[in-house]
Enzyme design. Structure first.
Site, PDB file in Angstrom:
ATOM      1  N   TYR A 115     -10.677  -4.613   4.162  1.00 37.04           N
ATOM      2  CA  TYR A 115      -9.711  -4.179   5.165  1.00 37.04           C
ATOM      3  C   TYR A 115     -10.453  -4.033   6.486  1.00 37.04           C
ATOM      4  O   TYR A 115     -11.310  -3.160   6.630  1.00 37.04           O
ATOM      5  CB  TYR A 115      -9.083  -2.856   4.736  1.00 37.04           C
ATOM      6  CG  TYR A 115      -7.908  -2.372   5.567  1.00 37.04           C
ATOM      7  CD1 TYR A 115      -7.958  -2.332   6.953  1.00 37.04           C
ATOM      8  CD2 TYR A 115      -6.754  -1.917   4.955  1.00 37.04           C
ATOM      9  CE1 TYR A 115      -6.890  -1.879   7.713  1.00 37.04           C
ATOM     10  CE2 TYR A 115      -5.675  -1.448   5.690  1.00 37.04           C
ATOM     11  CZ  TYR A 115      -5.754  -1.430   7.079  1.00 37.04           C
ATOM     12  OH  TYR A 115      -4.697  -0.973   7.814  1.00 37.04           O
TER      13      TYR A 115
ATOM     14  N   GLU B 174       0.848  -1.182   0.000  1.00 40.26           N
ATOM     15  CA  GLU B 174       0.000   0.000   0.000  1.00 40.26           C
ATOM     16  C   GLU B 174       0.888   1.238   0.000  1.00 40.26           C
ATOM     17  O   GLU B 174       1.748   1.392   0.870  1.00 40.26           O
ATOM     18  CB  GLU B 174      -0.903   0.030   1.236  1.00 40.26           C
ATOM     19  CG  GLU B 174      -1.922  -1.092   1.273  1.00 40.26           C
ATOM     20  CD  GLU B 174      -2.756  -1.070   2.535  1.00 40.26           C
ATOM     21  OE1 GLU B 174      -3.843  -1.677   2.514  1.00 40.26           O
ATOM     22  OE2 GLU B 174      -2.336  -0.471   3.539  1.00 40.26           O
TER      23      GLU B 174
ATOM     24  N   ASP C  20      -4.817   8.529  11.037  1.00 41.68           N
ATOM     25  CA  ASP C  20      -3.450   8.069  11.245  1.00 41.68           C
ATOM     26  C   ASP C  20      -2.885   8.531  12.578  1.00 41.68           C
ATOM     27  O   ASP C  20      -3.141   9.650  13.029  1.00 41.68           O
ATOM     28  CB  ASP C  20      -2.546   8.575  10.114  1.00 41.68           C
ATOM     29  CG  ASP C  20      -2.942   8.002   8.768  1.00 41.68           C
ATOM     30  OD1 ASP C  20      -3.149   6.780   8.726  1.00 41.68           O
ATOM     31  OD2 ASP C  20      -3.058   8.764   7.793  1.00 41.68           O
TER      32      ASP C  20
END
Length: 281
Positions: free
Chosen positions: A181, A56, A67
């Site tokens: 995911y 990725e 994040d």
């Protein structure tokens, strides 16, 4: 032996190979452009040579809300080096001259929308990308995105989470291709010591609504994590731990060596954990 459709992406073909061998895949995330796109090119080849099954490429963004601090710092460094979505797509083109490792463009939706869906999808496919994960794009708002990416034979990967209801997981699975995911925990990205106790139950809920491969990420960093996931998932996503290797390395060559070493250790743990599907419905 499983035979993937001729029109399937490198991602689907790789997962078919992993399924045939009973092996857990390793999906490696790095932030493109940290510290430069030339360095990232070397990192991708090092990860592929060490056995990463899918890579990725994170597109740096100014407000990376999902994040943790490690990847936030990487995004800041990449943006300072002048990295853009167009630059990351050009990087994919460079990689394709040397490697056929499956590549996912991992981005927030804003850079994609700014470039233009059709222009983005065409450029990404022509460069050799295999799939896209737009972290903040919801299934309800993704119709045009999915249609255009499908026309260019790009997988659309979406995120499932511990907070997703069964009804929500059905929607997520319906719009996903390549793999689903699954976020292992609530919160932001970052390496953790232990996996959540309720992870097996979460995976069972997802298995009940899809036949797509399941990749588990957020907090995966150690071979011990991979050994556990071998009985649960189809792949482990490792991000912050790899980005930390880049951040802490004293040179580009040292970073390549560190990335390769960690990836090989993770792959060895994945190969040892061949007894999978223990939680299959």
């Amino acid at each position: 032996m499983s035979v993937p459709d001729a029109n399937s992406t490198r991602i689907s073909k790789r997962f078919a190979e992993l399924r045939d061998s009973g092996e857990l895949g390793i999906i490696a995330y790095i932030t493109a452009g940290d510290p430069s796109l030339d360095a990232t090119f070397k990192f991708v080849l090092a990860l592929a040579a060490a056995g990463a099954d899918v890579i990725e490429l994170g597109v740096p963004f100014s407000d990376p809300l999902a994040d943790g601090p490690t990847i936030q710092r990487a995004s800041e460094r990449a943006l300072k080096s002048g990295t853009s979505l167009a630059g990351v797509i050009n990087l994919v083109r460079r990689v394709r001259e040397s490697s056929q490792v499956p590549l996912v463009l991992f981005s927030y939706y804003n850079p994609i929308l700014h470039l233009g869906l059709e222009k983005f999808a065409r450029a990404a496919r022509e460069a050799g990308a295999d799939g896209v994960l737009a972290t903040d794009l919801t299934p309800e708002e993704s119709a045009d995105y999915r249609r255009i990416l499908a026309e260019h034979h790009l997988d659309t990967i979406f995120l499932g989470a511990p907070t997703s209801t069964d009804e929500r997981l059905v929607k997520i699975a319906a719009v996903s291709s390549g793999f689903l995911y699954l976020i292992s925990r609530t919160g932001v990205t970052g390496a953790k010591d232990l996996l959540p106790d309720d992870l097996p139950a979460l995976v069972r809920r997802v298995r009940a609504v899809t036949q797509l491969p399941i990749a588990i990420g957020f907090g995966i960093s150690l071979p011990a994590h991979v050994a556990v996931l071998g009985g649960l998932a189809d792949a482990a996503v490792v991000g912050s731990a790899l980005v930390s290797e880049i951040e802490n390395a004293t040179s580009i060559d040292a970073a390549c060596e560190a990335l390769g070493s960690r990836t090989r250790a993770l792959k060895q743990a994945a190969t040892r954990g061949l007894s999978r599907r223990e939680v299959a419905p």
